[in-house]
Design a protein around this motif. Structure first.
Motif, PDB file in Angstrom:
ATOM      1  N   UNK A  17       0.833  -1.205   0.000  1.00  0.00           N
ATOM      2  CA  UNK A  17       0.000   0.000   0.000  1.00  0.00           C
ATOM      3  C   UNK A  17       0.866   1.253   0.000  1.00  0.00           C
ATOM      4  N   UNK A  18       1.943   1.234   0.782  1.00  0.00           N
ATOM      5  CA  UNK A  18       2.853   2.383   0.819  1.00  0.00           C
ATOM      6  C   UNK A  18       3.483   2.618  -0.556  1.00  0.00           C
ATOM      7  N   UNK A  19       3.891   1.534  -1.211  1.00  0.00           N
ATOM      8  CA  UNK A  19       4.484   1.666  -2.543  1.00  0.00           C
ATOM      9  C   UNK A  19       3.472   2.203  -3.547  1.00  0.00           C
ATOM     10  N   UNK A  20       2.237   1.735  -3.418  1.00  0.00           N
ATOM     11  CA  UNK A  20       1.183   2.214  -4.323  1.00  0.00           C
ATOM     12  C   UNK A  20       0.953   3.707  -4.123  1.00  0.00           C
ATOM     13  N   UNK A  21       0.759   4.116  -2.882  1.00  0.00           N
ATOM     14  CA  UNK A  21       0.457   5.519  -2.596  1.00  0.00           C
ATOM     15  C   UNK A  21       1.623   6.438  -2.940  1.00  0.00           C
ATOM     16  N   UNK A  22       2.827   5.909  -2.893  1.00  0.00           N
ATOM     17  CA  UNK A  22       4.004   6.720  -3.220  1.00  0.00           C
ATOM     18  C   UNK A  22       4.088   7.007  -4.715  1.00  0.00           C
ATOM     19  N   UNK A  23       3.648   6.049  -5.528  1.00  0.00           N
ATOM     20  CA  UNK A  23       3.842   6.156  -6.977  1.00  0.00           C
ATOM     21  C   UNK A  23       2.618   6.611  -7.761  1.00  0.00           C
ATOM     22  N   UNK A  24       1.432   6.488  -7.200  1.00  0.00           N
ATOM     23  CA  UNK A  24       0.226   6.813  -7.962  1.00  0.00           C
ATOM     24  C   UNK A  24       0.051   8.329  -8.067  1.00  0.00           C
ATOM     25  N   UNK A  25      -0.466   8.785  -9.211  1.00  0.00           N
ATOM     26  CA  UNK A  25      -0.761  10.208  -9.414  1.00  0.00           C
ATOM     27  C   UNK A  25      -2.169  10.498  -8.905  1.00  0.00           C
ATOM     28  N   UNK A  26      -2.303  11.529  -8.107  1.00  0.00           N
ATOM     29  CA  UNK A  26      -3.601  11.893  -7.552  1.00  0.00           C
ATOM     30  C   UNK A  26      -4.129  13.146  -8.250  1.00  0.00           C
ATOM     31  N   UNK A  27      -5.409  13.123  -8.623  1.00  0.00           N
ATOM     32  CA  UNK A  27      -6.054  14.270  -9.260  1.00  0.00           C
ATOM     33  C   UNK A  27      -7.374  14.533  -8.550  1.00  0.00           C
ATOM     34  N   UNK A  28      -7.594  15.774  -8.171  1.00  0.00           N
ATOM     35  CA  UNK A  28      -8.776  16.158  -7.384  1.00  0.00           C
ATOM     36  C   UNK A  28      -9.977  16.271  -8.317  1.00  0.00           C
ATOM     37  N   UNK A  29     -10.572  15.121  -8.655  1.00  0.00           N
ATOM     38  CA  UNK A  29     -11.584  15.075  -9.705  1.00  0.00           C
ATOM     39  C   UNK A  29     -13.011  15.181  -9.196  1.00  0.00           C
ATOM     40  N   UNK A  30     -13.232  14.974  -7.911  1.00  0.00           N
ATOM     41  CA  UNK A  30     -14.598  14.862  -7.400  1.00  0.00           C
ATOM     42  C   UNK A  30     -15.082  16.189  -6.844  1.00  0.00           C
ATOM     43  N   UNK A  31     -16.158  16.706  -7.413  1.00  0.00           N
ATOM     44  CA  UNK A  31     -16.773  17.929  -6.907  1.00  0.00           C
ATOM     45  C   UNK A  31     -17.585  17.595  -5.660  1.00  0.00           C
ATOM     46  N   UNK A  32     -17.632  18.506  -4.734  1.00  0.00           N
ATOM     47  CA  UNK A  32     -18.407  18.282  -3.516  1.00  0.00           C
ATOM     48  C   UNK A  32     -19.869  18.609  -3.766  1.00  0.00           C
ATOM     49  N   UNK A  33     -20.722  18.051  -2.917  1.00  0.00           N
ATOM     50  CA  UNK A  33     -22.149  18.353  -3.001  1.00  0.00           C
ATOM     51  C   UNK A  33     -22.867  17.514  -4.035  1.00  0.00           C
ATOM     52  N   UNK A  34     -24.140  17.824  -4.236  1.00  0.00           N
ATOM     53  CA  UNK A  34     -24.965  17.085  -5.183  1.00  0.00           C
ATOM     54  C   UNK A  34     -25.654  15.914  -4.517  1.00  0.00           C
ATOM     55  N   UNK A  35     -26.742  15.436  -5.117  1.00  0.00           N
ATOM     56  CA  UNK A  35     -27.493  14.327  -4.521  1.00  0.00           C
ATOM     57  C   UNK A  35     -26.713  13.020  -4.580  1.00  0.00           C
ATOM     58  N   UNK A  36     -26.937  12.177  -3.594  1.00  0.00           N
ATOM     59  CA  UNK A  36     -26.310  10.860  -3.560  1.00  0.00           C
ATOM     60  C   UNK A  36     -27.432   9.848  -3.383  1.00  0.00           C
ATOM     61  N   UNK A  37     -28.004   9.406  -4.517  1.00  0.00           N
ATOM     62  CA  UNK A  37     -29.240   8.617  -4.476  1.00  0.00           C
ATOM     63  C   UNK A  37     -29.011   7.189  -4.037  1.00  0.00           C
ATOM     64  N   UNK A  38     -27.736   6.714  -4.043  1.00  0.00           N
ATOM     65  CA  UNK A  38     -27.509   5.310  -3.707  1.00  0.00           C
ATOM     66  C   UNK A  38     -26.764   5.114  -2.395  1.00  0.00           C
ATOM     67  N   UNK A  39     -26.733   6.138  -1.551  1.00  0.00           N
ATOM     68  CA  UNK A  39     -26.246   5.991  -0.185  1.00  0.00           C
ATOM     69  C   UNK A  39     -24.825   5.470  -0.076  1.00  0.00           C
ATOM     70  N   UNK A  40     -24.661   4.320   0.592  1.00  0.00           N
ATOM     71  CA  UNK A  40     -23.345   3.760   0.865  1.00  0.00           C
ATOM     72  C   UNK A  40     -22.737   3.037  -0.343  1.00  0.00           C
ATOM     73  N   UNK A  41     -23.509   2.857  -1.401  1.00  0.00           N
ATOM     74  CA  UNK A  41     -22.954   2.275  -2.611  1.00  0.00           C
ATOM     75  C   UNK A  41     -21.884   3.209  -3.181  1.00  0.00           C
ATOM     76  N   UNK A  42     -20.952   2.639  -3.949  1.00  0.00           N
ATOM     77  CA  UNK A  42     -19.873   3.416  -4.533  1.00  0.00           C
ATOM     78  C   UNK A  42     -19.999   3.442  -6.057  1.00  0.00           C
ATOM     79  N   UNK A  43     -19.731   4.601  -6.647  1.00  0.00           N
ATOM     80  CA  UNK A  43     -19.688   4.745  -8.102  1.00  0.00           C
ATOM     81  C   UNK A  43     -18.306   5.255  -8.496  1.00  0.00           C
ATOM     82  N   UNK A  44     -17.606   4.456  -9.304  1.00  0.00           N
ATOM     83  CA  UNK A  44     -16.247   4.799  -9.721  1.00  0.00           C
ATOM     84  C   UNK A  44     -16.247   5.038 -11.225  1.00  0.00           C
TER      85      UNK A  44
END
Length: 451
Positions: free
Chosen positions: A17-44
């Motif tokens: 996990x440390x190796x992954x987090x060290x090498x992966x590129x992070x991009x702030x793609x998710x806007x905050x707010x908006x409806x979340x109709x499926x609760x705890x489900x995840x959409x990627x």
């Protein structure tokens, strides 16, 4: 001894996990707010970017392509993961799907949303800055959100070279072709039959669209087929229990992806640990045909009438059957308010409602909203249900005043639908046989031969 095993396994996992987090590129793609109709489900949102920016001549030759400008995202997949983690649905979008793109304020091809966000007025070089990458990713996320009505929780992007590297580290993926294929555009050159592909030929396999029976939709079928094969490979014992393969895979994946800062690979693995190939389903957004847009480009027209049931299937919801009686359209007066920011949309929609035999009231603007709503006063529920038959995915809400119902247009509004006529672009000519037929649903367990 058990304690030692647990400690060693935990330490190894922490190292990965440390190796992954060290090498992966992070991009702030998710806007905050908006409806979340499926609760705890995840959409990627899983994105394949066709950009050649930053690739050397040798790398371009390796991946089987040539240098060209642009940052179109020709592969778009929405992965829906229920909170229980025992099943998942992958939704494919046609790259030419005609949708509303918020950053443009008008309709366009969905694969252009990223580029229009990152490079307004073509203001990009061959390589994106961090700010441009963020703007492009957010524009794409916002576009998919408004079209699907689903909140995007995470974002993953892979480029051509990244895909090439990952398939090499996997030591290839098994496929089966009904016929030999050769295409100079994608550089694919494969014989018929069962075989293992990686690197350039794996990339060509998922990119080919020329010379296939169903054009771009055949490519979608190829991508779904390939992802199913990758899933079976990743869940095989040979990959999961071999520490060297684990480390090579983690390093290759981390160096090949961009993802949002909130995506924790451990959390994702925990959610997927009980997922089997038979419960990983692939679906494709339905289209009603092909048309030409104002620029003369070929577009795929979404099947707005089928979309409500389609997204209900993705979310695992039962079909809704209303028992509320309806009333004739000419007895329903509709006022329209525009909460999308798209100029003139309220007037256009009101005129369209009139052509569908509804009575029309006033038009105007509303506060910005993502959800299309039908508000109705006491005693007008039946009238609201009549209007809902032509407004896909609108939410009904009691509480408005006045004698009629009010249609409040949100950014998820994709037009009116009618069984006898449609507000969407009319195909300029009947599609050629199979040219716009979306692939049939399939699961990752299917290991058949394809075109």
């Amino acid at each position: 001894m058990l304690s030692v095993v647990v400690l060693v396994a935990s330490g190894w996992l922490w190292t990965l996990v440390h190796e992954f987090n060290t090498n992966v590129n992070r991009v702030d793609a998710i806007s905050s707010g908006g409806p979340d109709v499926d609760g705890q489900d995840q959409n990627i949102l899983l994105v394949g970017n066709d950009s050649r920016g930053g690739l050397t001549d040798a790398q371009l030759k390796e991946v089987g392509t040539q240098a060209q400008p642009g940052f179109n995202t020709d592969t778009l997949l929405l992965v829906h993961l229920p909170a229980a983690g025992n099943k998942a649905t992958v939704v494919s979008f046609s790259r030419d799907l005609n949708v509303y793109i918020p950053v443009l304020g008008r309709d366009g091809k969905i694969n252009s949303a990223f580029a229009n966000g990152a490079c307004p007025n073509n203001g990009c070089g061959s390589i994106l800055t961090a700010a441009q990458e963020k703007a492009g990713a957010r524009a794409l996320v916002d576009t998919v959100t408004q079209f699907s009505g689903l909140h995007i929780d995470h974002y993953i992007e892979v480029g051509l070279l990244g895909f090439y590297n990952i398939t090499n580290v996997l030591d290839g993926v098994s496929i089966c072709l009904k016929h030999a294929v050769r295409d100079p555009y994608s550089a694919i050159n494969l014989p018929a039959g069962r075989q293992t592909i990686k690197g350039q030929q794996a990339l060509a396999f998922v990119r080919q669209r020329h010379g296939l029976p169903n054009g771009a939709f055949s490519r979608i079928q190829r991508q779904q087929y390939f992802l199913g094969a990758v899933f079976r490979k990743l869940t095989s014992a040979g990959v999961l229990i071999d520490p060297l393969k684990q480390q090579r895979l983690v390093k290759a994946v981390a160096g090949s992806l961009s993802m949002d800062p909130g995506l924790n690979p451990l959390d994702l693995l925990r959610q997927l640990q009980n997922l089997t190939a038979g419960n990983l389903q692939f679906l494709t957004v339905p289209v009603q045909g092909q048309a030409s847009n104002a620029a003369g480009q070929s577009i795929d027209v979404p099947d707005t009438a089928a979309l409500p049931a389609f997204w209900a299937t993705v979310l695992g919801q039962p079909k809704q059957h209303s028992t509320t009686p309806s009333v004739p359209r000419d007895q329903v007066t509709v006022s329209v308010l525009n909460g999308t920011g798209r100029p003139g949309l309220a007037t256009q929609t009101s005129q369209r409602l009139s052509s569908l035999n509804f009575g029309t009231g006033s038009t105007g603007n509303a506060s910005p909203t993502s959800q299309t709503v039908i508000e109705y006063p006491a005693g007008q529920e039946a009238a609201a249900h009549t209007l809902a038959t032509v407004v896909p995915r609108a939410q009904l809400r009691a509480g408005s005043s006045g004698s009629g119902v009010t249609l409040i247009l949100g950014t998820d509004f994709t037009g009116l639908s009618d069984s006898e006529s449609s507000s969407d672009p009319t195909p300029s000519s009947p599609p050629a046989s199979g040219s716009s037929e979306v692939p049939a649903p399939r699961t990752a367990a299917q290991d058949d031969c394809i075109d």
